[in-house]
Design an enzyme around this catalytic site. Structure first.
Site, PDB file in Angstrom:
ATOM      1  N   THR A 236      -2.652  -7.343  19.130  1.00 36.45           N
ATOM      2  CA  THR A 236      -2.976  -8.053  20.366  1.00 36.45           C
ATOM      3  C   THR A 236      -1.834  -8.054  21.367  1.00 36.45           C
ATOM      4  O   THR A 236      -2.028  -8.453  22.515  1.00 36.45           O
ATOM      5  CB  THR A 236      -3.326  -9.516  20.040  1.00 36.45           C
ATOM      6  OG1 THR A 236      -2.217 -10.124  19.364  1.00 36.45           O
ATOM      7  CG2 THR A 236      -4.552  -9.585  19.134  1.00 36.45           C
TER       8      THR A 236
ATOM      9  N   ARG B 242      -2.727  10.785  11.691  1.00 34.38           N
ATOM     10  CA  ARG B 242      -2.708  10.225  10.337  1.00 34.38           C
ATOM     11  C   ARG B 242      -3.914   9.320  10.090  1.00 34.38           C
ATOM     12  O   ARG B 242      -4.386   9.197   8.958  1.00 34.38           O
ATOM     13  CB  ARG B 242      -1.412   9.477  10.059  1.00 34.38           C
ATOM     14  CG  ARG B 242      -1.296   9.048   8.587  1.00 34.38           C
ATOM     15  CD  ARG B 242       0.120   8.706   8.176  1.00 34.38           C
ATOM     16  NE  ARG B 242       0.562   7.411   8.682  1.00 34.38           N
ATOM     17  CZ  ARG B 242       1.805   7.139   9.068  1.00 34.38           C
ATOM     18  NH1 ARG B 242       2.722   8.100   9.049  1.00 34.38           N
ATOM     19  NH2 ARG B 242       2.139   5.945   9.497  1.00 34.38           N
TER      20      ARG B 242
ATOM     21  N   ASP C 208      -5.140  -3.259   2.829  1.00 39.09           N
ATOM     22  CA  ASP C 208      -3.960  -2.536   2.374  1.00 39.09           C
ATOM     23  C   ASP C 208      -3.613  -2.871   0.922  1.00 39.09           C
ATOM     24  O   ASP C 208      -3.135  -2.011   0.176  1.00 39.09           O
ATOM     25  CB  ASP C 208      -2.756  -2.862   3.255  1.00 39.09           C
ATOM     26  CG  ASP C 208      -2.828  -2.221   4.636  1.00 39.09           C
ATOM     27  OD1 ASP C 208      -3.721  -1.372   4.840  1.00 39.09           O
ATOM     28  OD2 ASP C 208      -2.001  -2.567   5.493  1.00 39.09           O
TER      29      ASP C 208
ATOM     30  N   TYR D 171       0.811  -1.219   0.000  1.00 38.23           N
ATOM     31  CA  TYR D 171       0.000   0.000   0.000  1.00 38.23           C
ATOM     32  C   TYR D 171       0.839   1.261   0.000  1.00 38.23           C
ATOM     33  O   TYR D 171       0.411   2.302  -0.521  1.00 38.23           O
ATOM     34  CB  TYR D 171      -0.950   0.009   1.203  1.00 38.23           C
ATOM     35  CG  TYR D 171      -0.330   0.444   2.517  1.00 38.23           C
ATOM     36  CD1 TYR D 171      -0.343   1.776   2.909  1.00 38.23           C
ATOM     37  CD2 TYR D 171       0.285  -0.486   3.355  1.00 38.23           C
ATOM     38  CE1 TYR D 171       0.221   2.180   4.114  1.00 38.23           C
ATOM     39  CE2 TYR D 171       0.852  -0.085   4.554  1.00 38.23           C
ATOM     40  CZ  TYR D 171       0.829   1.239   4.925  1.00 38.23           C
ATOM     41  OH  TYR D 171       1.403   1.642   6.107  1.00 38.23           O
TER      42      TYR D 171
ATOM     43  N   HIS E  84     -10.220  -5.007   8.834  1.00 34.13           N
ATOM     44  CA  HIS E  84      -9.023  -4.365   8.298  1.00 34.13           C
ATOM     45  C   HIS E  84      -8.102  -5.399   7.651  1.00 34.13           C
ATOM     46  O   HIS E  84      -7.590  -5.179   6.547  1.00 34.13           O
ATOM     47  CB  HIS E  84      -8.282  -3.607   9.398  1.00 34.13           C
ATOM     48  CG  HIS E  84      -7.163  -2.759   8.886  1.00 34.13           C
ATOM     49  ND1 HIS E  84      -7.379  -1.696   8.038  1.00 34.13           N
ATOM     50  CD2 HIS E  84      -5.815  -2.822   9.079  1.00 34.13           C
ATOM     51  CE1 HIS E  84      -6.220  -1.138   7.737  1.00 34.13           C
ATOM     52  NE2 HIS E  84      -5.260  -1.812   8.342  1.00 34.13           N
TER      53      HIS E  84
ATOM     54  N   ASP F 113      -7.577   3.633   8.670  1.00 29.57           N
ATOM     55  CA  ASP F 113      -6.680   3.448   7.530  1.00 29.57           C
ATOM     56  C   ASP F 113      -7.363   2.700   6.388  1.00 29.57           C
ATOM     57  O   ASP F 113      -7.159   2.984   5.206  1.00 29.57           O
ATOM     58  CB  ASP F 113      -5.434   2.634   7.900  1.00 29.57           C
ATOM     59  CG  ASP F 113      -4.940   2.816   9.312  1.00 29.57           C
ATOM     60  OD1 ASP F 113      -5.704   3.265  10.180  1.00 29.57           O
ATOM     61  OD2 ASP F 113      -3.772   2.484   9.550  1.00 29.57           O
TER      62      ASP F 113
END
Length: 610
Positions: free
Chosen positions: A324, A200, A75, A25, A119, A130
């Site tokens: 995690t 971000r 991504d 990405y 994700h 993101d």
């Protein structure tokens, strides 16, 4: 910065040779910045850089080397936008096949119970800010390119769910992640959200919004939902813009906390999103000052130039994630303790995007609130795309190949204009939706077996609309490439006659045969340009038309006042991609620079508001 990037990272390889180079990405973000630089400058080197960075991954059958769809990571979709760009420019089906491979991954991509994309497979039941940038602009661009409007409901859902789960009602800011199980070490046991406002992260989300919205149709209900989200987030983010520097802290809401710092990639992303949001009318004009302050802060604090002229962007946090383990725990200390580097590809890509938006910002007010409507009736050529669908092309805003007007449309939008297309014979009611109606190179039988010729009946509503205060722009071609005879039925009503000649005939790549030198002291061009126009017609005039631009005794551009309106006649469609985007014409040809002056002049000719 773009030139420095090419020198620093040939073929997009920002990792050292001893590290594995895989589909990623970060390259996608970097190349989005290079794409913005290419469209701003028409420097073909930037397009070449994109292509040479992507091509090593793409096999002849469209398979993507090193890409593992079974990993189910959002991504991996970010680079799909470059595949769609390369398909659009080259029409090579291998890029379509590769993009389709990414699109098909979304069919099996795991989701939360309410429909949100995980994700990544290894981050089960989690949505991160993101991920919206990684997936949704590509998802929307693919849907728009290959006519899959049903996908926009799902795209809207992803943005809505992310905001619903992560928005803090007190500040309006968005927390970085959400765990549907509420079991992760970083997750609030009641809400499932992470505890920190990462700059971000919100930058990714805001960029995703302004990059996805352009693909929505105006009547899609999801468009209004996304606009509302963008407007709420812009209001929240700008409240935390540092008053002194114009920048944002790594943890947005804790500017004075120990270890917190101003971060460059987020500032670039916010600048880009705010400026583009203003340019496209998604955000109020007042946000332009926020973008300007931020950009000046970026230049002052983060941009360095060495003695060789190479440009560096400092102050970018390398990597942030939620996991995690005990380290990636979502705590304040985690976010402010991660490595900060110079020339991170994510930061560089965002900087290039922000820079191109800020360079365009001064021209945006000139056309704000106005629409240019492109004819797709008198020029109605179609072709089959790689998916087998019939699509409109040739002098069209969404045609990125040599024949298209994608770059011309981009220039118009940088002047604040909205670009639209009319696919049927115009009526006064249709034209009333725009301030400018553009007819380009009407079809003849050599290019369309069933052309829609201009007739007195078809011309009547156009004439009436101009009389009431509209602006008609005609960009004709030579008789071998366009219908002139029937178009003159319309043009002659305003004192313009396109002559059936072909001046500037060019033999192969002997570009000098189509060269036109502009000295820069005329009403249109205020700076010198070397323009390229091949096989052009000429104009003969009578009242009310007057000559505006001549070359070697021939009239190339004319203007007529008619009623409350204005008509512009030009003898060539010279702003199509082949001779504008820098991939073919060598220096010193500068159709893009001349085109910007032409657009500025057109806006100056607009009639007073009716």
């Amino acid at each position: 910065m773009a030139d420095s990037t090419i020198k620093r990272w040939p073929n997009g390889r920002f990792l050292s040779e001893d590290k594995p180079w895989i589909w990623n990405y970060e390259l996608g973000v970097l190349l989005q910045g290079m794409n913005a630089a290419w469209y701003r400058t028409a420097d073909g080197a930037y397009y070449t850089y994109i292509k040479e960075s992507v091509d090593p991954f793409i096999q002849p059958d469209g398979l993507i080397s090193t890409y593992k769809p079974e990993n189910h990571t959002l991504d991996d979709l970010a680079l799909g936008r470059e595949l769609l760009l390369l398909y659009g420019v080259t029409q090579d089906a291998k890029y379509y096949k590769a993009a389709t491979q990414l699109r098909q991954e979304l069919i099996s991509h795991p989701r939360t119970a309410d429909g949100g994309f995980w994700h990544k497979q290894r981050y089960p039941q989690q949505m991160w800010l993101d991920g919206l940038y990684m997936a949704e602009p590509f998802y929307a661009q693919y849907a728009a390119t290959f006519n899959q409007p049903q996908d926009f409901e799902d795209i809207t859902k992803q943005f809505v769910l992310m905001e619903q789960h992560s928005r803090d009602p007190k500040t309006g800011l968005l927390f970085h992640g959400w765990d549907a199980t509420k079991q992760q070490v970083w997750a609030n046991r009641t809400t499932g959200i992470s505890p920190t406002f990462w700059a971000r992260g919100m930058g990714w989300y805001m960029m995703a919004l302004v990059d996805t919205l352009p693909y929505y149709s105006k009547n899609d209900p999801g468009r209004a939902e996304l606009l509302g989200i963008l407007q709420r987030l812009a209001a929240a983010v700008t409240k935390y813009q540092d008053k002194d520097s114009g920048l944002w802290y790594q943890v947005v809401d804790k500017p004075g906390a120990s270890g917190n710092y101003l971060e460059s990639s987020a500032a670039c992303m916010f600048t880009y999103a705010l400026a583009k949001g203003v340019r496209l009318g998604y955000l109020p004009q007042s946000y332009a000052s926020n973008a300007s302050r931020a950009y000046q802060g970026i230049l002052k604090q983060f941009v360095k130039t060495d003695s060789a002229g190479e440009v560096t962007l400092t102050g970018t946090v390398r990597a942030i994630g939620l996991a995690t383990d005990a380290v990636h725990d979502g705590s304040y200390s985690y976010y402010v303790s991660q490595e900060v580097i110079s020339n991170d590809p994510k930061g560089v890509g965002a900087f290039l995007m922000a820079s191109t938006e800020m360079e365009a910002a001064p021209t945006v007010p000139l056309g704000r609130g106005k629409t240019i409507l492109l004819d797709a009736w008198f020029n109605s050529q179609t072709r089959k795309d790689a998916s087998g669908q019939t699509v409109s092309y040739h002098y069209k805003w969404n045609d990125f190949s040599n024949s298209g007007y994608s770059l011309f449309g981009h220039v118009l939008r940088q002047f604040g204009l909205e670009t639209d297309t009319l696919y049927k014979a115009p009526t006064v009611q249709d034209l009333d939706k725009a301030q400018i109606y553009l007819i380009v190179s009407p079809d003849n039988p050599a290019w369309n077996k069933n052309p829609h010729y201009m007739t007195a009946e078809a011309a009547s509503p156009i004439i009436e609309w101009v009389k009431q205060g509209g602006m008609l722009v005609i960009m004709e071609n030579d008789p071998s490439h366009a219908d002139i005879e029937h178009l003159n039925i319309l043009a002659e009503h305003f004192g313009m006659h396109f002559n059936s000649v072909a001046r500037n005939t060019v033999d192969g790549d002997k570009f000098e045969m189509g060269r036109i030198d502009v000295n820069g002291d005329g009403p249109i061009f205020h700076a010198p340009h070397v323009l390229f126009m091949k096989e052009i017609s000429t104009l003969a005039l009578k009242d009310p038309a007057v000559a505006i631009w001549r070359d070697k005794g021939d009239i190339l551009l004319a203007k007529a006042k008619y009623g409350k309106g204005t008509v512009i006649g030009f003898v060539d469609p010279w702003l199509y991609n082949e001779y504008t985007d820098g991939r073919k014409l060598p220096p010193p040809y500068d159709n893009l620079g001349g085109g910007r002056e032409y657009v500025r002049w057109l806006l100056e000719q607009l009639p007073e508001k009716r």
